[in-house]
Every structure is written in structure tokens, then in C-alpha cells.
Scaffold this motif. Structure first.
Motif, PDB file in Angstrom:
ATOM      1  N   PHE A   1       0.865 -23.197  -1.785  1.00  0.00           N
ATOM      2  CA  PHE A   1       1.983 -22.429  -1.236  1.00  0.00           C
ATOM      3  C   PHE A   1       1.512 -20.983  -1.090  1.00  0.00           C
ATOM      4  CE2 PHE A   1       6.141 -20.125  -2.020  1.00  0.00           C
ATOM      5  CZ  PHE A   1       6.669 -20.403  -0.768  1.00  0.00           C
ATOM      6  N   ILE A   2       1.217 -20.579   0.138  1.00  0.00           N
ATOM      7  CA  ILE A   2       0.669 -19.252   0.403  1.00  0.00           C
ATOM      8  C   ILE A   2       1.418 -18.638   1.584  1.00  0.00           C
ATOM      9  CG2 ILE A   2      -1.380 -17.930   1.071  1.00  0.00           C
ATOM     10  CD1 ILE A   2      -3.103 -20.109  -0.182  1.00  0.00           C
ATOM     11  N   GLY A   3       1.931 -17.452   1.400  1.00  0.00           N
ATOM     12  CA  GLY A   3       2.581 -16.736   2.495  1.00  0.00           C
ATOM     13  C   GLY A   3       3.797 -17.429   3.066  1.00  0.00           C
ATOM     14  N   GLY A   4       4.470 -18.233   2.259  1.00  0.00           N
ATOM     15  CA  GLY A   4       5.651 -18.943   2.724  1.00  0.00           C
ATOM     16  C   GLY A   4       5.363 -20.271   3.392  1.00  0.00           C
ATOM     17  N   GLY A   5       4.078 -20.632   3.546  1.00  0.00           N
ATOM     18  CA  GLY A   5       3.690 -21.904   4.152  1.00  0.00           C
ATOM     19  C   GLY A   5       2.955 -22.782   3.165  1.00  0.00           C
ATOM     20  N   PHE A   6       2.638 -23.984   3.604  1.00  0.00           N
ATOM     21  CA  PHE A   6       1.977 -24.964   2.748  1.00  0.00           C
ATOM     22  C   PHE A   6       0.646 -25.393   3.369  1.00  0.00           C
ATOM     23  CE2 PHE A   6       6.404 -25.269   1.511  1.00  0.00           C
ATOM     24  CZ  PHE A   6       6.332 -25.341   0.126  1.00  0.00           C
ATOM     25  N   PRO A   7      -0.382 -24.553   3.225  1.00  0.00           N
ATOM     26  CA  PRO A   7      -1.696 -24.928   3.770  1.00  0.00           C
ATOM     27  C   PRO A   7      -2.435 -25.890   2.840  1.00  0.00           C
ATOM     28  CG  PRO A   7      -1.851 -22.826   2.687  1.00  0.00           C
ATOM     29  CD  PRO A   7      -0.399 -23.220   2.619  1.00  0.00           C
ATOM     30  N   ARG A   8      -3.361 -26.627   3.424  1.00  0.00           N
ATOM     31  CA  ARG A   8      -4.277 -27.423   2.605  1.00  0.00           C
ATOM     32  C   ARG A   8      -5.283 -26.490   1.946  1.00  0.00           C
ATOM     33  NH1 ARG A   8      -3.766 -32.773   4.132  1.00  0.00           N
ATOM     34  NH2 ARG A   8      -2.773 -33.099   6.161  1.00  0.00           N
ATOM     35  N   SER A   9      -5.885 -26.938   0.885  1.00  0.00           N
ATOM     36  CA  SER A   9      -6.943 -26.151   0.269  1.00  0.00           C
ATOM     37  C   SER A   9      -8.088 -25.978   1.256  1.00  0.00           C
ATOM     38  CB  SER A   9      -7.462 -26.848  -0.990  1.00  0.00           C
ATOM     39  OG  SER A   9      -8.614 -26.186  -1.476  1.00  0.00           O
ATOM     40  N   GLU A  10      -8.649 -24.791   1.286  1.00  0.00           N
ATOM     41  CA  GLU A  10      -9.765 -24.507   2.196  1.00  0.00           C
ATOM     42  C   GLU A  10     -10.925 -25.455   1.939  1.00  0.00           C
ATOM     43  OE1 GLU A  10     -13.768 -22.867   2.706  1.00  0.00           O
ATOM     44  OE2 GLU A  10     -12.666 -22.930   0.810  1.00  0.00           O
ATOM     45  N   SER A  11     -11.083 -25.885   0.686  1.00  0.00           N
ATOM     46  CA  SER A  11     -12.182 -26.774   0.337  1.00  0.00           C
ATOM     47  C   SER A  11     -11.911 -28.225   0.709  1.00  0.00           C
ATOM     48  CB  SER A  11     -12.454 -26.693  -1.168  1.00  0.00           C
ATOM     49  OG  SER A  11     -11.358 -27.249  -1.890  1.00  0.00           O
ATOM     50  N   GLY A  12     -10.641 -28.556   0.945  1.00  0.00           N
ATOM     51  CA  GLY A  12     -10.280 -29.937   1.235  1.00  0.00           C
ATOM     52  C   GLY A  12     -10.239 -30.829   0.012  1.00  0.00           C
ATOM     53  N   ARG A  13     -10.398 -30.249  -1.172  1.00  0.00           N
ATOM     54  CA  ARG A  13     -10.441 -31.048  -2.394  1.00  0.00           C
ATOM     55  C   ARG A  13      -9.041 -31.268  -2.961  1.00  0.00           C
ATOM     56  NH1 ARG A  13     -13.834 -27.816  -6.497  1.00  0.00           N
ATOM     57  NH2 ARG A  13     -12.387 -26.211  -5.729  1.00  0.00           N
ATOM     58  N   SER A  14      -8.903 -32.313  -3.741  1.00  0.00           N
ATOM     59  CA  SER A  14      -7.660 -32.569  -4.468  1.00  0.00           C
ATOM     60  C   SER A  14      -8.010 -33.249  -5.782  1.00  0.00           C
ATOM     61  CB  SER A  14      -6.712 -33.446  -3.644  1.00  0.00           C
ATOM     62  OG  SER A  14      -7.279 -34.718  -3.413  1.00  0.00           O
TER      63      SER A  14
ATOM     64  N   ASP B   1      -6.876 -15.593   0.148  1.00  0.00           N
ATOM     65  CA  ASP B   1      -5.786 -15.703   1.128  1.00  0.00           C
ATOM     66  C   ASP B   1      -4.438 -15.402   0.477  1.00  0.00           C
ATOM     67  OD1 ASP B   1      -7.593 -16.394   3.083  1.00  0.00           O
ATOM     68  OD2 ASP B   1      -7.157 -18.544   3.015  1.00  0.00           O
ATOM     69  N   ALA B   2      -4.265 -15.857  -0.757  1.00  0.00           N
ATOM     70  CA  ALA B   2      -3.012 -15.600  -1.466  1.00  0.00           C
ATOM     71  C   ALA B   2      -2.840 -14.107  -1.748  1.00  0.00           C
ATOM     72  CB  ALA B   2      -2.981 -16.396  -2.771  1.00  0.00           C
ATOM     73  N   VAL B   3      -3.928 -13.423  -2.069  1.00  0.00           N
ATOM     74  CA  VAL B   3      -3.847 -11.982  -2.309  1.00  0.00           C
ATOM     75  C   VAL B   3      -3.462 -11.249  -1.024  1.00  0.00           C
ATOM     76  CG1 VAL B   3      -5.143  -9.911  -2.958  1.00  0.00           C
ATOM     77  CG2 VAL B   3      -5.484 -12.044  -4.226  1.00  0.00           C
ATOM     78  N   VAL B   4      -4.038 -11.663   0.095  1.00  0.00           N
ATOM     79  CA  VAL B   4      -3.696 -11.048   1.392  1.00  0.00           C
ATOM     80  C   VAL B   4      -2.203 -11.243   1.686  1.00  0.00           C
ATOM     81  CG1 VAL B   4      -4.046 -11.191   3.889  1.00  0.00           C
ATOM     82  CG2 VAL B   4      -6.017 -11.233   2.340  1.00  0.00           C
ATOM     83  N   ALA B   5      -1.704 -12.456   1.453  1.00  0.00           N
ATOM     84  CA  ALA B   5      -0.286 -12.745   1.704  1.00  0.00           C
ATOM     85  C   ALA B   5       0.610 -11.930   0.773  1.00  0.00           C
ATOM     86  CB  ALA B   5      -0.015 -14.242   1.520  1.00  0.00           C
ATOM     87  N   ALA B   6       0.220 -11.826  -0.496  1.00  0.00           N
ATOM     88  CA  ALA B   6       1.014 -11.064  -1.453  1.00  0.00           C
ATOM     89  C   ALA B   6       1.031  -9.583  -1.099  1.00  0.00           C
ATOM     90  CB  ALA B   6       0.467 -11.267  -2.865  1.00  0.00           C
TER      91      ALA B   6
ATOM     92  N   ASN C   1       3.320 -16.886  -4.425  1.00  0.00           N
ATOM     93  CA  ASN C   1       2.297 -17.796  -3.911  1.00  0.00           C
ATOM     94  C   ASN C   1       1.837 -18.666  -5.066  1.00  0.00           C
ATOM     95  OD1 ASN C   1       1.682 -16.283  -1.132  1.00  0.00           O
ATOM     96  ND2 ASN C   1       1.822 -14.746  -2.747  1.00  0.00           N
ATOM     97  N   VAL C   2       1.739 -19.971  -4.824  1.00  0.00           N
ATOM     98  CA  VAL C   2       1.420 -20.909  -5.905  1.00  0.00           C
ATOM     99  C   VAL C   2       0.143 -21.665  -5.561  1.00  0.00           C
ATOM    100  CG1 VAL C   2       2.205 -22.896  -7.245  1.00  0.00           C
ATOM    101  CG2 VAL C   2       3.869 -21.176  -6.481  1.00  0.00           C
ATOM    102  N   LEU C   3      -0.837 -21.585  -6.452  1.00  0.00           N
ATOM    103  CA  LEU C   3      -2.110 -22.273  -6.284  1.00  0.00           C
ATOM    104  C   LEU C   3      -2.282 -23.291  -7.396  1.00  0.00           C
ATOM    105  CD1 LEU C   3      -4.461 -19.231  -5.512  1.00  0.00           C
ATOM    106  CD2 LEU C   3      -3.128 -20.600  -3.907  1.00  0.00           C
ATOM    107  N   THR C   4      -2.628 -24.505  -7.031  1.00  0.00           N
ATOM    108  CA  THR C   4      -2.934 -25.538  -8.008  1.00  0.00           C
ATOM    109  C   THR C   4      -4.450 -25.711  -8.094  1.00  0.00           C
ATOM    110  OG1 THR C   4      -2.659 -27.214  -6.284  1.00  0.00           O
ATOM    111  CG2 THR C   4      -0.769 -26.786  -7.702  1.00  0.00           C
ATOM    112  N   GLY C   5      -4.902 -26.304  -9.174  1.00  0.00           N
ATOM    113  CA  GLY C   5      -6.336 -26.517  -9.341  1.00  0.00           C
ATOM    114  C   GLY C   5      -6.773 -26.236 -10.758  1.00  0.00           C
TER     115      GLY C   5
END
Length: 282
Positions: A7-20, A44-49, A201-205
Motif C-alpha cells: 500500500f503506497i501512495g493510496g494505491g496497491f502496487p505489486r512489490s518491485e521484486s515480484g516476490r511474495s 517509493d513509499a518515502v517519496v509518496a509520504a 503507506n504499508v509495506l509487508t515483508g
């Protein structure tokens, strides 16, 4: 099984790495898949914040409060889902999970009520010698990095996010490795609320991968390490944060009881006091 995105910048992008990675319950059953955030995702999350700081901090305290009250209403509308997730990830009975979710909703409301009061309590007209006005006003720190508590997947999470945004900061949350589902569900609530994109902004991992990047980032103004259980990791993150003199909230040595009354200390820890001198008219 569902694969949750970031969850970055109000949207739901996939991880840039494509990993899960696989998220399991306390019983070891497969609950879902979550994205593994990378270094690029943190940046990217820092830029959005940063893009959201001016608008959110410039919003009136009353309006911030109304937005947070609406978020609390939406949390309550998904109460059953949160209860299910808290019970699956933390264990315990349905009654215990219900109590934790209700406490999280109440705490969000409590912080919402402080948005238009904190400046009245901690701002001041200071007595000075001379024909001057001397006014102190609390202002938000800016971007706050938050390590979500691993031992309290919802109540602890709310307890570190709500005070930061209530006083006008924007936040980057690193969700718990093992218990990310309440965090990503909270992200879904925020995405459909009136909260502007980028404020949270919420990052999982894996915290060990993403936290050092966030702590060392030169455009992050503060970092909350309360959720870091590993003392060595907390120390290394504090050292990284010192590079640009970030404000650091350290984890207490004896842990945190998230069920006790929170107080205002977490809000005041993320405020800067600006003092202005102005001459009096003759």
C-alpha cells in the motif's frame, strides 16, 4: 489463496521484486500470501509520504479529526474480519480477539479526539521581558518510519500509527513479518476512507531487509522502534538513524503492554515546537 499487495501512495502496487511469501496462522495453516517489499519499494513509499506531508500537515486539525473519526467507523464496519484475523494470527479465544479489536477501534477514536486539542495543550504564549509576543506552537516532525509491533497485530499497530498521523505526520509502516494481515486489511480501510494517499503507506515483508533501509533513509525524519523485539536490531537501526539525526522512539527494555491507556507521550514525541517572537504595537 489471496496474495496481498503493498500500500503506497493510496494505491496497491505489486512489490518491485515480484516476490511474495506465505502467511500462516498460529496453527500453521496457510492464510494468504503477502508481498515481499524491496529496497525500491521502501524508497517509493518515502517519496509518496513526502509528497503527502504538505497537504496533510496543512489540513486543519478539525478536518484531520473528522477523517480519523471516519476511519474508526470503517474499522468498526469490518470488525468481524479483524476479529478473525487477530484470532488466526495471535491465537486465543474469540472473546479475547473481540476485546482487542474493540480496544483498537476505541484507541483510534481517542487519538482522533486529540487532533484539535494537542496544540491547545502544548502550545503556549510565553511570558518574556520586553515589548514582545513569544508564542510556541507544536508542529509535525514530517515522515515517520514505524516498525509494527510483532506481539500485537492490530491494537499495537493502531497505537503507533494513529498518534503519528493525528498530529500531522505521514507514516511508512513495516508490517509484522509473521502477522501482516491486520495491517494489510487496515490499508484497505484507509484506501477507501477520506485519508489522502501517501499519509499512511504499508509495506509487508522481512523487517530485517526493509528496516535498515528505512532507518538510514535521509528523507525520513523520525523512526518508531517500539515494535522491534530484537535488541541488536533495534540498536543497529538507531545507529543508522543517527546519520541524519532522526528522532528515535526506542523500545522499552521491559516491553509494552498495549492494553493500558496510551497517554499523549507518543504524540508529543513526534512534534517539534516552533517559537516565534513578534513585537507588540506601541
Amino acid at each position: 489463496m489471496k496474495t496481498y499487495k503493498l500500500f503506497i501512495g493510496g494505491g496497491f502496487p505489486r512489490s518491485e521484486s515480484g516476490r511474495s511469501y506465505v502467511v500462516t496462522s498460529v496453527a500453521g495453516t496457510h492464510l494468504a500470501n503477502a508481498a515481499l517489499a524491496s529496497r525500491k519499494d521502501v524508497r517509493d513509499a518515502v517519496v509518496a509520504a513526502r509528497a503527502a506531508v504538505a497537504g496533510w500537515s496543512g489540513t486543519t486539525a478539525y478536518n484531520r479529526g473528522q477523517v480519523l473519526y471516519r476511519v474508526a467507523e470503517m474499522l468498526e464496519s469490518r470488525r468481524d474480519q479483524f476479529i478473525s484475523q487477530v484470532r488466526a494470527t495471535e491465537g486465543g479465544s474469540a472473546v479475547a480477539a473481540s476485546s482487542l479489536v474493540d480496544a483498537a477501534i476505541d484507541r483510534w477514536v481517542w487519538y482522533a479526539g486529540w487532533t484539535d486539542k494537542i496544540s491547545q495543550v502544548y502550545g503556549n504564549a510565553n511570558p518574556v521581558a520586553g515589548p514582545y509576543f513569544n508564542l510556541s506552537s507544536p508542529e509535525p516532525t514530517g515522515i515517520v518510519g514505524v516498525i509494527a509491533p510483532a506481539d500485537s497485530s492490530l491494537l499495537g499497530l493502531v497505537s503507533v500509527i494513529a498518534p503519528a498521523i493525528a498530529v500531522g505526520n505521514t507514516v511508512i509502516v513495516l508490517a509484522s513479518d509473521d502477522r501482516p494481515l491486520p495491517a494489510v486489511t487496515l490499508a484497505e480501510v484507509l484506501a477507501t476512507s477520506d485519508l489522502p494517499g501517501g499519509v499512511v503507506n504499508v509495506l509487508t515483508g522481512h523487517i530485517t531487509e526493509t528496516a535498515p533501509i528505512l532507518a538510514a533513509h535521509m528523507d525520513v525524519n523520525a523512526i518508531d522502534l517500539t515494535g522491534v523485539a530484537d535488541a541488536d536490531l533495534a540498536t543497529s537501526l538507531e545507529v543508522a538513524a543517527a546519520e541524519n539525526l532522526k528522532r528515535v522512539i526506542r523500545p522499552p527494555a521491559d516491553g509494552v503492554d498495549w492494553t493500558v491507556e496510551p497517554g499523549v507521550e507518543r504524540m508529543t514525541a513526534l512534534l517539534e515546537t516552533k517559537t516565534v517572537w513578534h513585537p507588540k504595537g506601541m
